[in-house]
Write a protein that holds these residues in place. Sequence first.
Motif, PDB file in Angstrom:
ATOM      1  N   ASP A  90       0.837  -1.196   0.000  1.00  0.00           N
ATOM      2  CA  ASP A  90       0.000   0.000   0.000  1.00  0.00           C
ATOM      3  C   ASP A  90       0.879   1.256   0.000  1.00  0.00           C
ATOM      4  OD1 ASP A  90      -1.905   1.947   0.358  1.00  0.00           O
ATOM      5  OD2 ASP A  90      -2.898   0.959   2.043  1.00  0.00           O
ATOM      6  N   THR A  91       0.755   2.079  -1.023  1.00  0.00           N
ATOM      7  CA  THR A  91       1.647   3.228  -1.196  1.00  0.00           C
ATOM      8  C   THR A  91       1.480   4.302  -0.126  1.00  0.00           C
ATOM      9  OG1 THR A  91       0.046   4.231  -2.709  1.00  0.00           O
ATOM     10  CG2 THR A  91       1.802   2.909  -3.692  1.00  0.00           C
ATOM     11  N   LYS A  92       0.348   4.316   0.550  1.00  0.00           N
ATOM     12  CA  LYS A  92       0.132   5.392   1.521  1.00  0.00           C
ATOM     13  C   LYS A  92       1.047   5.285   2.741  1.00  0.00           C
ATOM     14  CE  LYS A  92      -3.638   3.698   4.519  1.00  0.00           C
ATOM     15  NZ  LYS A  92      -5.023   3.940   4.927  1.00  0.00           N
ATOM     16  N   TYR A  93       1.740   4.151   2.884  1.00  0.00           N
ATOM     17  CA  TYR A  93       2.645   3.999   4.026  1.00  0.00           C
ATOM     18  C   TYR A  93       4.062   4.472   3.707  1.00  0.00           C
ATOM     19  CZ  TYR A  93      -1.069   1.820   6.575  1.00  0.00           C
ATOM     20  OH  TYR A  93      -2.274   1.603   7.221  1.00  0.00           O
ATOM     21  N   TYR A 138      -2.298  -8.443   4.703  1.00  0.00           N
ATOM     22  CA  TYR A 138      -2.710  -8.454   3.302  1.00  0.00           C
ATOM     23  C   TYR A 138      -4.199  -8.156   3.174  1.00  0.00           C
ATOM     24  CZ  TYR A 138      -3.512  -9.814  -1.502  1.00  0.00           C
ATOM     25  OH  TYR A 138      -3.870  -9.798  -2.826  1.00  0.00           O
ATOM     26  N   LYS A 139      -4.534  -7.268   2.232  1.00  0.00           N
ATOM     27  CA  LYS A 139      -5.924  -6.976   1.900  1.00  0.00           C
ATOM     28  C   LYS A 139      -6.066  -6.942   0.385  1.00  0.00           C
ATOM     29  CE  LYS A 139      -7.669  -4.636   6.014  1.00  0.00           C
ATOM     30  NZ  LYS A 139      -8.455  -3.483   6.525  1.00  0.00           N
ATOM     31  N   GLY A 141      -6.806  -6.038  -3.235  1.00  0.00           N
ATOM     32  CA  GLY A 141      -6.920  -4.739  -3.887  1.00  0.00           C
ATOM     33  C   GLY A 141      -5.913  -3.722  -3.409  1.00  0.00           C
ATOM     34  N   LEU A 142      -5.355  -3.921  -2.208  1.00  0.00           N
ATOM     35  CA  LEU A 142      -4.366  -2.999  -1.659  1.00  0.00           C
ATOM     36  C   LEU A 142      -2.983  -3.620  -1.557  1.00  0.00           C
ATOM     37  CD1 LEU A 142      -6.310  -1.274   1.282  1.00  0.00           C
ATOM     38  CD2 LEU A 142      -5.655  -0.248  -0.898  1.00  0.00           C
ATOM     39  N   THR A 145      -0.862  -3.841   3.814  1.00  0.00           N
ATOM     40  CA  THR A 145      -1.224  -2.521   4.328  1.00  0.00           C
ATOM     41  C   THR A 145      -1.266  -2.555   5.857  1.00  0.00           C
ATOM     42  OG1 THR A 145      -2.862  -0.749   4.128  1.00  0.00           O
ATOM     43  CG2 THR A 145      -3.702  -3.007   4.184  1.00  0.00           C
ATOM     44  N   ASN A 146      -1.695  -1.452   6.464  1.00  0.00           N
ATOM     45  CA  ASN A 146      -1.811  -1.351   7.929  1.00  0.00           C
ATOM     46  C   ASN A 146      -0.495  -1.683   8.633  1.00  0.00           C
ATOM     47  OD1 ASN A 146      -4.487  -0.642   7.631  1.00  0.00           O
ATOM     48  ND2 ASN A 146      -5.249  -2.727   7.975  1.00  0.00           N
TER      49      ASN A 146
END
Length: 303
Positions: A90-93, A138-139, A141-142, A145-146
Amino acid sequence: MNLSCFLILFIGCFGFSQNENYKITNLKINNQFPHFGLMYANDNKIVFTSYLLTKKGKAKKVAGQPILTIYEGKLAENGQIINPKPIIIDTKYGISHITSATMTPDGKQLYLTTNYNNKDKPKGNFKATNFHIKVGEYKAGLGFTNFKVLPFCKPKFSYGHPCLSKDGKTLYFIANIRGGKETTKGGSDIFKVDVLENGKYAQPKNLGGKVNSYSREMFPFISADDTLYFASNRPNGYGGFDIYKSKMNADGTFLKAEKMPKPINSGKDDFSFIIDAQNKTGYFSSKRNNGKGDDDVYYFLKQ
């Protein structure tokens, strides 16, 4: 026959017999870029670290430095690693530099080694070059993440090279923790920590003097039969980092580490050793002569 001639003959014969025990193969995925940080993943796959590449096959860079990331490839019957693809994160991290990683046995969590960034840097003074270990889930589509920094990672120390036991209940890693009973002996030691429920962890424990030295220990891997493999640049090796092994006792302690023979080890850096559940085949990284570029991945088969 005098004693010196006998010793030369004995050592030569012993070295030859060791060479016969392993057949090693330089893999097709190797090129001018480094490949290391090997770990098995579920579904007959393997995780490794290398540079993130552009569509033209060149290393992507940030601030002039190549970006290290993690790949997942499938294991072919002949030992080759095929169809390697970057693991989706996830790129937001903001995780843009990963030096090593491992997955939980079910593939639902990913532990990785990276630096602090603007999204998670600690308050106050800390050493920006220190590494720490994050875990994400793991999620669909993402990707993964987290991500959260493991709670025992202190900003003033460096942590890395995570590896899980086959049941996922013990995490092995390296660190340079200083002070107290679990202080590091050398530049970096191997530690272990119990993985508890609900994202909690016990206190890390140094594996002690039978494993660690006053040099640097790196890239631990615990096999299915509870043998710890790792790299160290301690004295009396073949040269650079060498691969060692140490069998775990029933009480969780370890026997005195033993140096692996040639051709697993060489006169150059050898590290990131992993072996399958049958103790028959596996992989390691090496900067030995006649490679294809930087750190190459080698497949081995016990004869």
